[in-house]
Design a protein around this motif. Structure first.
Motif, mmCIF file in Angstrom:
data_model
loop_
_atom_site.group_PDB
_atom_site.id
_atom_site.type_symbol
_atom_site.label_atom_id
_atom_site.label_comp_id
_atom_site.label_asym_id
_atom_site.label_seq_id
_atom_site.Cartn_x
_atom_site.Cartn_y
_atom_site.Cartn_z
ATOM 1 N N GLN A 66 0.789 -0.902 -0.099
ATOM 2 C CA GLN A 66 -0.004 -0.112 0.053
ATOM 3 C C GLN A 66 1.137 1.064 0.084
ATOM 4 N N ALA A 67 0.555 2.190 -0.979
ATOM 5 C CA ALA A 67 1.522 3.511 -0.949
ATOM 6 C C ALA A 67 0.725 4.532 -0.750
ATOM 7 N N ALA A 68 1.537 5.597 -0.186
ATOM 8 C CA ALA A 68 0.831 6.925 -0.330
ATOM 9 C C ALA A 68 0.863 7.418 -1.787
ATOM 10 N N GLY A 69 0.030 8.486 -2.072
ATOM 11 C CA GLY A 69 0.023 8.902 -3.357
ATOM 12 C C GLY A 69 1.663 9.266 -4.085
ATOM 13 N N GLY A 70 2.387 9.556 -3.103
ATOM 14 C CA GLY A 70 3.718 9.960 -3.845
ATOM 15 C C GLY A 70 4.697 8.934 -3.590
ATOM 16 N N ALA A 71 4.252 7.680 -3.320
ATOM 17 C CA ALA A 71 5.397 6.622 -2.930
ATOM 18 C C ALA A 71 6.215 6.404 -4.231
ATOM 19 N N ARG A 72 7.498 6.174 -3.906
ATOM 20 C CA ARG A 72 8.604 6.044 -4.684
ATOM 21 C C ARG A 72 9.563 5.089 -4.472
ATOM 22 N N PRO A 73 9.994 4.275 -5.583
ATOM 23 C CA PRO A 73 11.024 3.396 -5.400
ATOM 24 C C PRO A 73 12.138 3.713 -4.492
ATOM 25 N N ASP A 74 12.640 2.712 -3.617
ATOM 26 C CA ASP A 74 13.863 3.164 -2.557
ATOM 27 C C ASP A 74 15.089 2.934 -3.566
ATOM 28 N N ALA B 38 2.248 12.479 -10.396
ATOM 29 C CA ALA B 38 2.175 11.762 -11.720
ATOM 30 C C ALA B 38 3.432 11.015 -12.502
ATOM 31 N N SER B 39 4.539 11.913 -12.375
ATOM 32 C CA SER B 39 5.797 11.552 -12.789
ATOM 33 C C SER B 39 6.361 10.126 -12.392
#
Length: 161
Positions: free
Chosen positions: A1-9, A66-67
């Protein structure tokens, strides 16, 4: 589950895009009560099964970027133009509408709920019903002002996905 701006580590064990680790990544509108109800049901199902096959990304989260999600902006992901809900498959392909739900429910062993979608005639009925909900859901759920704002954004933008 991710927040809207979750990013890869970036320093993690894998440099894979976040969607590559899941059967489907679903971009949902957490400000929509109906949408949130269903997503919470699906998250609970996934947790009960001990799975991580579906990544849920809230486009209403202030940190949504979005990016990070194949360039799918919140206006497009909102689906009011008729495509409905958007998802990202492990290979990065973007999909939308009923196929997103079908992939989610299959991943959570509830695929049988969409068996009726395979029946000619009923498929068209399901698609039409979902289309009517998708294009009207903001008005139906009491967010008519936001619906007007999104539609203005759609008409002002040169192109959407």
């Amino acid at each position: 589950q991710a927040a809207g701006g979750a990013r890869p580590d970036p320093g993690g064990a894998s440099n894979l895009a976040p969607w590559a680790k899941h059967d489907i990544t679903v971009l949902f509108d957490g400000a929509c009560g109906v949408c949130l109800w269903e997503v919470n049901l699906l998250k609970s199902r996934q947790q009960d099964l001990g799975l991580a096959k579906v990544l849920f990304v809230d486009i209403a989260d202030d940190t949504y970027d979005a990016s990070q999600w194949q360039g799918i902006d919140a206006v497009t992901a909102a689906g009011v133009e008729g495509k409905g809900i958007h998802g990202i498959l492990p290979d990065g392909q973007v999909t939308f509408g009923i196929p997103v739900f079908r992939k989610i429910y299959d991943a959570l062993d509830w695929g049988w709920l969409f068996a009726a979608h395979d029946v000619p005639g009923f498929r068209e009925l399901m698609e039409a019903g979902y289309y009517l909900f998708a294009v009207n859901r903001l008005r139906v759920t009491g967010r008519g002002d936001y619906d007007e704002e999104l539609r203005r954004s759609l008409s002002d933008s040169p192109a959407t996905m």
